[in-house]
Design an enzyme around this catalytic site. Structure first.
Site, short mmCIF file in Angstrom:
data_model
loop_
_atom_site.label_atom_id
_atom_site.label_comp_id
_atom_site.label_asym_id
_atom_site.label_seq_id
_atom_site.Cartn_x
_atom_site.Cartn_y
_atom_site.Cartn_z
N ASP A 119 0.84 -1.19 0.00
CA ASP A 119 0.00 0.00 0.00
C ASP A 119 0.88 1.24 0.00
OD1 ASP A 119 -1.77 2.19 0.99
OD2 ASP A 119 -3.20 0.57 1.28
N ILE A 120 0.51 2.24 -0.79
CA ILE A 120 1.33 3.46 -0.86
C ILE A 120 1.09 4.37 0.34
CG2 ILE A 120 1.55 3.42 -3.37
CD1 ILE A 120 -0.60 5.64 -3.46
N ASN A 151 -12.90 -3.55 3.35
CA ASN A 151 -13.81 -2.43 3.55
C ASN A 151 -14.88 -2.50 2.46
OD1 ASN A 151 -12.26 -1.33 5.69
ND2 ASN A 151 -10.87 -0.43 4.21
N GLN A 193 -13.66 2.48 2.13
CA GLN A 193 -13.22 1.99 0.83
C GLN A 193 -13.05 3.17 -0.11
OE1 GLN A 193 -15.81 -0.88 -1.11
NE2 GLN A 193 -14.35 -1.23 -2.77
N HIS A 204 -10.82 -5.44 -2.42
CA HIS A 204 -9.44 -5.78 -2.07
C HIS A 204 -9.34 -6.12 -0.60
CE1 HIS A 204 -10.00 -1.41 -1.69
NE2 HIS A 204 -9.08 -1.41 -0.74
N LEU A 205 -8.37 -6.96 -0.30
CA LEU A 205 -8.05 -7.31 1.08
C LEU A 205 -6.85 -6.49 1.51
CD1 LEU A 205 -9.53 -9.89 -0.04
CD2 LEU A 205 -8.10 -11.21 1.51
#
Length: 114
Positions: A31-32, A87, A94, A100-101
């Site tokens: 994740d960024i 989410n 979200q 996505h997980l």
């Protein structure tokens, strides 16, 4: 035609990501904007906007994501535990409408979450 999500652009190779896992059904990348020392997103290559949009026919794919998540966690050394989050919709946080997980770990995670 709807605009591609950032995740679809990553799947299509139009945007680079720090990919740590890929197979024919899904892709995982860092994740960024990490919310924990380890924060990885696992996305299906099939475009499903959110959990509410999962169909019965998607059960094998969703199961696959949950089978892949522990493999990724082990690969990342999350042996003391980790959290997997999905989410669903804006009120749940979200931001990208492509299911996505989140795999979060690398520190003790509090409960309840914010």
């Amino acid at each position: 035609m709807a605009e591609k999500t950032i995740f679809k652009k990553i799947i299509d190779g139009e945007i680079q990501a720090d990919v740590i896992y890929e197979d024919d059904q899904c892709l995982a990348f860092r994740d960024i904007r990490p919310q924990a020392p380890t924060h990885v997103l696992v996305i299906p290559k099939k475009e499903i906007p959110k959990l509410d949009d999962v169909l019965e026919e998607d059960a094998p794919l969703m199961g696959h994501l949950l089978v892949v998540a522990p493999k990724i966690a082990a690969q990342l050394g999350l042996h003391n535990g980790y959290r997997v989050v999905i989410n669903n919709g804006p009120d749940a946080g979200q931001e990208v409408m492509h299911i996505h997980l989140h795999i979060l770990g690398g520190r003790r995670l509090g409960w309840p979450p914010g």
